[in-house]
Design an enzyme around this catalytic site. Structure first.
Site, PDB file in Angstrom:
ATOM      1  N   TYR A  21       2.161 -11.654   1.793  1.00  0.00           N
ATOM      2  CA  TYR A  21       2.701 -12.678   0.896  1.00  0.00           C
ATOM      3  C   TYR A  21       3.841 -13.461   1.540  1.00  0.00           C
ATOM      4  O   TYR A  21       4.809 -13.819   0.884  1.00  0.00           O
ATOM      5  CB  TYR A  21       3.164 -12.038  -0.428  1.00  0.00           C
ATOM      6  CG  TYR A  21       2.071 -11.242  -1.085  1.00  0.00           C
ATOM      7  CD1 TYR A  21       1.019 -11.896  -1.721  1.00  0.00           C
ATOM      8  CD2 TYR A  21       2.042  -9.856  -1.008  1.00  0.00           C
ATOM      9  CE1 TYR A  21      -0.018 -11.172  -2.281  1.00  0.00           C
ATOM     10  CE2 TYR A  21       1.004  -9.128  -1.560  1.00  0.00           C
ATOM     11  CZ  TYR A  21      -0.018  -9.800  -2.201  1.00  0.00           C
ATOM     12  OH  TYR A  21      -1.037  -9.081  -2.739  1.00  0.00           O
ATOM     13  N   TYR A 149      -3.698  -7.285 -12.179  1.00  0.00           N
ATOM     14  CA  TYR A 149      -3.795  -7.478 -10.728  1.00  0.00           C
ATOM     15  C   TYR A 149      -4.968  -6.636 -10.226  1.00  0.00           C
ATOM     16  O   TYR A 149      -5.043  -5.439 -10.518  1.00  0.00           O
ATOM     17  CB  TYR A 149      -2.508  -7.058 -10.007  1.00  0.00           C
ATOM     18  CG  TYR A 149      -2.666  -7.163  -8.511  1.00  0.00           C
ATOM     19  CD1 TYR A 149      -2.624  -8.412  -7.884  1.00  0.00           C
ATOM     20  CD2 TYR A 149      -2.934  -6.042  -7.728  1.00  0.00           C
ATOM     21  CE1 TYR A 149      -2.825  -8.528  -6.519  1.00  0.00           C
ATOM     22  CE2 TYR A 149      -3.128  -6.155  -6.361  1.00  0.00           C
ATOM     23  CZ  TYR A 149      -3.071  -7.395  -5.763  1.00  0.00           C
ATOM     24  OH  TYR A 149      -3.278  -7.517  -4.412  1.00  0.00           O
ATOM     25  N   ASP A 250      -9.831  -0.331 -13.330  1.00  0.00           N
ATOM     26  CA  ASP A 250      -9.239  -0.402 -11.997  1.00  0.00           C
ATOM     27  C   ASP A 250      -8.056   0.557 -11.971  1.00  0.00           C
ATOM     28  O   ASP A 250      -6.988   0.245 -12.489  1.00  0.00           O
ATOM     29  CB  ASP A 250      -8.800  -1.849 -11.714  1.00  0.00           C
ATOM     30  CG  ASP A 250      -8.092  -2.004 -10.379  1.00  0.00           C
ATOM     31  OD1 ASP A 250      -7.749  -0.972  -9.754  1.00  0.00           O
ATOM     32  OD2 ASP A 250      -7.877  -3.159  -9.971  1.00  0.00           O
ATOM     33  N   LYS A 279      -5.536   3.193  -3.012  1.00  0.00           N
ATOM     34  CA  LYS A 279      -4.113   3.489  -2.764  1.00  0.00           C
ATOM     35  C   LYS A 279      -3.815   4.966  -2.425  1.00  0.00           C
ATOM     36  O   LYS A 279      -3.813   5.299  -1.265  1.00  0.00           O
ATOM     37  CB  LYS A 279      -3.266   2.966  -3.910  1.00  0.00           C
ATOM     38  CG  LYS A 279      -3.212   1.430  -3.897  1.00  0.00           C
ATOM     39  CD  LYS A 279      -2.015   0.855  -4.606  1.00  0.00           C
ATOM     40  CE  LYS A 279      -1.761  -0.571  -4.189  1.00  0.00           C
ATOM     41  NZ  LYS A 279      -2.336  -1.588  -5.090  1.00  0.00           N
TER      42      LYS A 279
HETATM   43  C1  LIG Z   1      -3.332  -2.626  -4.882  1.00  0.00           C
HETATM   44  C2  LIG Z   1      -4.319  -2.863  -5.941  1.00  0.00           C
HETATM   45  C3  LIG Z   1      -5.561  -3.456  -5.655  1.00  0.00           C
HETATM   46  C4  LIG Z   1      -5.949  -3.926  -4.269  1.00  0.00           C
HETATM   47  O1  LIG Z   1      -5.995  -2.877  -3.351  1.00  0.00           O
HETATM   48  P1  LIG Z   1      -5.900  -3.214  -1.765  1.00  0.00           P
HETATM   49  O2  LIG Z   1      -6.106  -1.879  -1.117  1.00  0.00           O
HETATM   50  O3  LIG Z   1      -4.521  -3.762  -1.548  1.00  0.00           O
HETATM   51  O4  LIG Z   1      -6.958  -4.181  -1.466  1.00  0.00           O
HETATM   52  C5  LIG Z   1      -6.446  -3.644  -6.708  1.00  0.00           C
HETATM   53  N1  LIG Z   1      -6.134  -3.266  -7.957  1.00  0.00           N
HETATM   54  C6  LIG Z   1      -4.958  -2.674  -8.268  1.00  0.00           C
HETATM   55  C7  LIG Z   1      -4.691  -2.259  -9.670  1.00  0.00           C
HETATM   56  C8  LIG Z   1      -4.002  -2.472  -7.268  1.00  0.00           C
HETATM   57  O5  LIG Z   1      -2.819  -1.920  -7.582  1.00  0.00           O
END
Ligand SMILES: *Cc1c(COP(=O)(O)O)cnc(C)c1O
Length: 429
Positions: A21, A149, A250, A279
């Site tokens: 970013y 996000y 997600d 993550k």
């Molecule tokens: C970090 C994140 C993503 C994207 O993951 P990357 O490994 O950075 O591509 C997608 N959804 C959520 C909720 C996240 O916190």
């Protein structure tokens, strides 16, 4: 490392290396890290910082954990990588099996991939292809609530908060998804009937064109660090099922214990049709994520005119990442992460309480091992960063938020140090 060497490296960084970013060339020089152990980052100038970010939610067991180091080196001694098309291996098989045991009941199939964003791409592809296979190719939009996000590649971006995701910049490029207002805040508050009615109405109205509803359960992360009632997830489960729409959770940020439940969906007792994890999957060692789905979704795809999921990253199922992920899940299974997360929650609550009285602070909230101080203005990131590093802590405030999600192994004094630094940052920023 000598100060001269460090300066030379930072000059090369400024010259060549793009940071997240950021503009190129960068405007704020990053800190140069040489080593990390436990919860501490060691900088080139000899300073040590307690990592309150877990390297963006991932390093839940801290750095250089002996069990994870051992899993990685043992696997490197056997094979670091092998293609996943036509070949398979024990680390990936064991990892997938363990994941299925840990996630909410009913998700039985695992697609391993490189990063969180890619797992969201795969989840979306699964949903669109499921409906196409069932003769309903018109169902290809997503519905989500604002403030979310889901990653930085294009399809995930299209489901990010339209303002935070700068959708105006991408009009005509991103697929246009259906947005409803963000869920009313408050983990402990009962669902609001008017909001529930609105969800029901919007899902029903768009059902003919919706492949899926996609949301982050309980905690909206990078979109604003907001918490909502698990009750909304139960509502979403009911109305998506009633209107022939798939449900995607997600849990890339919330998975693996962060909110006090192994998965945030567990607060609601709900199983989505597709689940994304990432993550913390490898304990922060390597990049890996996964999309899991139910047998119904898999059967639907496999019964279609193109009976395969046409996706296959080069480094799919990477053995090093699989081995260290398996070891990380093993630590969760055998250790007492619940007690650690509850302990960190209590200490963050205590330590952040003074922030509530500061001028310019609109909210202080804590859930599991996540602490947030929200300001009534955008944080002065440079000043806030100086304030926290001056206290021996690493945090990365953004927008109007000073927040932390420390590794679960963070000891009491270090959690208090992090909370104190957050209060100081809120005062300065
Ligand atoms: C970090 C994140 C993503 C994207 O993951 P990357 O490994 O950075 O591509 C997608 N959804 C959520 C909720 C996240 O916190």
């Amino acid at each position: 490392m000598s100060p001269e060497e460090a300066d030379a490296l930072l000059a090369l960084d400024a010259e060549h290396v793009w940071h997240p970013y950021g503009p190129m060339p960068g405007t704020v020089p990053p800190l140069l890290v040489t080593e990390a152990e436990g919860v501490r980052l060691r900088l080139a100038d000899g300073r040590e910082l307690v990592d309150g970010m877990s390297s963006w939610w991932s390093a839940i067991h801290g750095y250089r954990h002996p069990v994870l180091d051992e899993a990685l080196t043992a696997q490197a001694g056997r094979m670091s990588h092998v293609m996943f098309g036509g070949l398979t291996h024990e680390p990936a098989i064991r990892l997938a099996t363990t994941l299925v045991e840990l996630v909410p009941d009913g998700l039985r199939h695992v697609f391993l991939c490189d990063s969180g964003s890619v797992s969201v791409e795969v989840a979306v592809k699964m949903c669109l292809q499921y409906w196409r296979s069932r003769g309903r190719a018109g169902k290809r939009r997503l519905l989500t609530w604002r403030g979310g996000y889901h990653g930085d590649t294009f399809h995930p971006m299209s489901a990010c908060d339209p303002d935070g995701g700068m959708h105006a910049l991408w009009r005509g490029v991103l697929p246009e998804q259906v947005f409803v207002p963000a869920p009313p805040p408050g983990f402990d508050r009962a669902p609001e009937k008017s909001y529930v009615d609105m969800l029901e109405r919007e899902v029903a109205r768009h059902a003919g064109e919706l492949a899926a509803v996609i949301v982050e359960p309980v905690v909206q992360g990078a979109g604003g660090m907001r918490f909502h009632s698990p009750g909304y997830l139960r509502v979403l489960r009911e109305i998506t099922a009633a209107h022939d729409v798939l449900l995607v959770f997600d849990e890339i940020a919330t998975g693996f214990g962060r909110t006090g439940a192994m998965f945030a969906a567990g607060h609601a007792g709900v199983t989505p049709d597709v689940l994304c994890v990432g993550k913390a999957l490898t304990g922060g060692y390597l990049t890996m994520a996964a999309a899991l789905c139910t047998p119904e979704v898999a059967r639907g795809i496999s019964a279609g005119e193109v009976p395969v999921l046409a996706h296959g990253p080069t480094f799919m199922g990477n053995p090093l990442a699989s081995a260290v992920a398996g070891a990380s899940l093993g630590l969760l299974r055998t250790g007492d992460w619940q007690a650690d997360v509850a302990r960190i929650e209590r200490l963050l609550r205590e330590g952040l309480a003074p922030a509530a009285d500061l001028p310019g602070v609109v909210d202080v909230r804590v859930l599991g091992a996540v602490g947030v101080v929200q300001l009534d203005h955008p944080a002065d990131v440079a000043a806030a960063t100086r304030a926290v590093t001056g206290r021996g802590v690493w945090l990365r405030p953004f927008r109007d938020l000073v927040y932390a999600m420390p590794p679960y192994v963070t000891e009491d004094e270090d959690v208090s140090l992090i909370a104190g630094a957050m209060v100081e940052a809120a005062r300065t920023a």
